[in-house]
Design an enzyme around this catalytic site. Structure first.
Site, mmCIF file in Angstrom:
data_model
loop_
_atom_site.group_PDB
_atom_site.id
_atom_site.type_symbol
_atom_site.label_atom_id
_atom_site.label_comp_id
_atom_site.label_asym_id
_atom_site.label_seq_id
_atom_site.Cartn_x
_atom_site.Cartn_y
_atom_site.Cartn_z
ATOM 1 N N ASN A 9 44.238 79.570 -43.822
ATOM 2 C CA ASN A 9 43.795 80.964 -44.466
ATOM 3 C C ASN A 9 43.836 81.746 -43.170
ATOM 4 O O ASN A 9 42.857 81.561 -42.277
ATOM 5 C CB ASN A 9 42.592 80.630 -45.024
ATOM 6 N N TRP A 10 44.827 82.445 -42.943
ATOM 7 C CA TRP A 10 44.799 83.350 -41.783
ATOM 8 C C TRP A 10 43.465 84.583 -41.944
ATOM 9 O O TRP A 10 43.399 85.294 -41.042
ATOM 10 C CB TRP A 10 46.054 84.060 -41.558
ATOM 11 N N LYS A 11 43.109 84.781 -43.025
ATOM 12 C CA LYS A 11 42.185 86.028 -43.261
ATOM 13 C C LYS A 11 42.811 87.134 -42.915
ATOM 14 O O LYS A 11 43.938 87.318 -43.047
ATOM 15 C CB LYS A 11 40.837 85.616 -42.575
ATOM 16 N N HIS A 96 36.979 82.555 -52.729
ATOM 17 C CA HIS A 96 36.796 82.291 -51.458
ATOM 18 C C HIS A 96 35.355 82.801 -51.350
ATOM 19 O O HIS A 96 34.923 84.165 -51.916
ATOM 20 C CB HIS A 96 37.691 82.854 -50.466
ATOM 21 N N GLU A 98 33.956 84.531 -48.992
ATOM 22 C CA GLU A 98 34.001 86.013 -48.210
ATOM 23 C C GLU A 98 34.229 87.015 -49.587
ATOM 24 O O GLU A 98 33.839 88.019 -49.571
ATOM 25 C CB GLU A 98 35.200 86.112 -47.165
ATOM 26 N N GLU A 168 33.703 74.516 -49.419
ATOM 27 C CA GLU A 168 33.470 75.216 -48.147
ATOM 28 C C GLU A 168 31.966 75.850 -48.068
ATOM 29 O O GLU A 168 31.652 76.723 -48.735
ATOM 30 C CB GLU A 168 34.396 76.428 -48.046
ATOM 31 N N GLY A 174 33.219 79.948 -40.019
ATOM 32 C CA GLY A 174 33.477 80.666 -39.137
ATOM 33 C C GLY A 174 31.917 80.541 -38.158
ATOM 34 O O GLY A 174 31.874 81.295 -37.301
ATOM 35 N N SER A 213 34.932 75.563 -40.035
ATOM 36 C CA SER A 213 34.735 75.109 -38.703
ATOM 37 C C SER A 213 35.676 73.788 -38.365
ATOM 38 O O SER A 213 35.315 73.094 -37.511
ATOM 39 C CB SER A 213 33.329 75.302 -38.246
ATOM 40 N N GLY A 234 40.434 78.326 -41.338
ATOM 41 C CA GLY A 234 40.484 79.509 -41.137
ATOM 42 C C GLY A 234 40.751 79.890 -39.684
ATOM 43 O O GLY A 234 42.013 79.728 -39.091
ATOM 44 N N GLY A 235 39.794 80.130 -38.631
ATOM 45 C CA GLY A 235 39.926 80.323 -37.093
ATOM 46 C C GLY A 235 41.010 79.473 -36.654
ATOM 47 O O GLY A 235 42.013 79.938 -35.972
HETATM 48 P P1 13P Z 1 36.931 78.647 -40.572
HETATM 49 O O1 13P Z 1 37.746 77.495 -40.365
HETATM 50 O O2 13P Z 1 37.031 79.770 -39.487
HETATM 51 O O3 13P Z 1 35.152 78.162 -40.357
HETATM 52 O O4 13P Z 1 37.193 79.262 -41.869
HETATM 53 C C1 13P Z 1 36.959 78.326 -43.005
HETATM 54 C C2 13P Z 1 37.619 79.384 -44.123
HETATM 55 O O5 13P Z 1 36.716 80.177 -44.829
HETATM 56 C C3 13P Z 1 38.760 79.065 -44.732
HETATM 57 O O6 13P Z 1 39.023 79.500 -45.926
#
Ligand code: 13P
Length: 270
Positions: A9-11, A96, A98, A168, A174, A213, A234-235
Site C-alpha cells: 500500500n503505497w499510500k 483502512h 486512515e 491492522e 507507521g 510496521s 505500507g512504508g
Molecule cells: P506501515 O507498514 O507503514 O506501518 O503501514 C501499514 C499500513 O497501513 C498498510 O495498509
C-alpha cells in the site's frame, strides 16, 4: 490451502519517475518466488495506469487504495469501482484505518464500498483493527467483530467469500511498533472463528493478512503462524529491498507440498 499474499500500500507516495524505478527494482528481486505467493501493489489513483503497464504480465496484480460508495454521477473527487475494474485492478483496500480516522468513513460507509467492489468483480481487502486505547481496554475482538459484522450485515456472508481481511492494529501502523506474533496470532484466530461461526468454511477459506510496521527484518517472525496468510505493507513497500525481503520471508512459509495451493473463492453456506 490458502495461498499467501503480499500487498504493498503505497499510500499517498510516489511520482512518475520514482514509481518506475521502484517497480523495475521490485520485479527484478521477486522473480525467484513470485509464483509461490500472490503479490499486489496499490498505488495512488493517478498512477494506476502507469503501474498497470509496468506490472504487465508479471503476475503481480494491481490494486487501489479506496473506492466510492456511489456507482456514478455527481460525486466530485470520487472514483468508482467500474473505473477501477476498467483500469485492471484486482484488489481494492476498504476501511483502512486512515480512511476511518482521518476521513470519517464509518462502518456503514465501508460496507457500501465493499458492495461496489464486489459488484465489479474485484477482491475487497477489508481492513480492521483496534486503537491503542481499545486494546488497553481489552476490546480488540469486540472492535474487529463490529467492523466485520457491518460488512456482513450489508452484503451477506456469501459476498465475503474470496475477500481478504487485513488485521491492522491502528497503533502499529507507521509507528515502527509491530504487534507481537502472539497478539497477531490471537486476533487472527478470533477473526477466523468469528467468520466460521457466521458460515461453515468461511473461517478456513478466508485469507487474513497482517499490517502494521512490517519490514524485511521482522517479516519471518510475523508470518510464522499458520493463522497469518500474508501482509499488507505500507512504508516498507516503497523500498525495493525491504518489499522483496518481506516477499521472500512469506514465500519461505510455503512448503514444497503447499506450492500448488490456491485461494478458495467460495465456501459452503450452512
Ligand atoms: P506501515 O507498514 O507503514 O506501518 O503501514 C501499514 C499500513 O497501513 C498498510 O495498509
Amino acid at each position: 490451502m490458502r495461498k499467501p499474499i503480499l500487498i504493498g500500500n503505497w499510500k499517498m507516495n510516489g511520482s512518475l519517475h520514482s514509481n518506475q524505478a521502484l517497480i523495475v527494482r521490485v520485479l527484478a528481486r521477486i522473480r525467484p518466488f513470485c509464483k509461490t505467493i500472490d503479490m499486489a501493489i496499490c498505488p495512488p489513483f493517478p498512477y494506476l495506469f502507469q503501474v498497470r503497464d509496468l506490472l504487465g504480465y508479471t503476475g503481480v496484480a494491481l490494486g487501489a487504495q479506496n473506492v466510492s460508495c456511489a456507482t456514478s454521477g455527481a460525486h466530485t473527487g470520487e472514483v468508482s469501482a467500474t473505473m477501477l475494474a476498467e483500469m485492471g485492478c484486482r484488489y481494492v483496500l476498504v476501511g483502512h484505518s486512515e480512511r476511518r480516522s482521518l476521513y470519517h468513513e464509518s462502518d456503514n460507509d465501508t460496507a457500501a464500498r465493499f458492495r461496489q467492489i464486489k459488484a465489479c468483480g474485484m477482491v475487497p481487502v477489508l481492513c480492521v483493527g483496534e486503537t491503542l486505547k481499545e486494546r488497553e481496554q481489552g476490546r480488540t475482538e469486540e472492535v474487529v467483530e463490529r467492523q466485520l459484522r457491518a460488512v456482513i450485515d450489508e452484503n451477506g456472508m456469501a459476498a465475503v467469500a474470496g475477500c481478504i481481511v487485513a488485521y491492522e492494529p491502528v497503533w502499529a501502523i507507521g509507528t515502527g511498533r509491530t504487534a507481537t506474533p502472539d497478539q497477531v496470532n490471537e486476533t487472527h484466530r478470533a477473526i477466523r472463528q468469528f467468520l466460521e461461526n457466521c458460515a461453515a468454511g468461511a473461517g478456513q477459506s478466508t485469507r487474513i493478512v497482517y499490517g502494521g510496521s512490517v519490514n524485511a527484518a521482522n517479516a519471518a517472525e510475523l508470518f510464522q503462524s499458520p493463522e497469518v496468510d500474508g501482509g499488507l505493507v505500507g512504508g516498507a513497500s516503497l523500498k525495493a529491498d525491504e518489499f522483496s525481503g518481506i516477499g521472500a520471508a512469506l514465500a519461505n512459509t510455503v512448503t514444497q507440498t503447499d506450492s500448488s495451493c490456491d485461494a478458495v473463492d467460495s465456501f459452503q453456506m450452512e
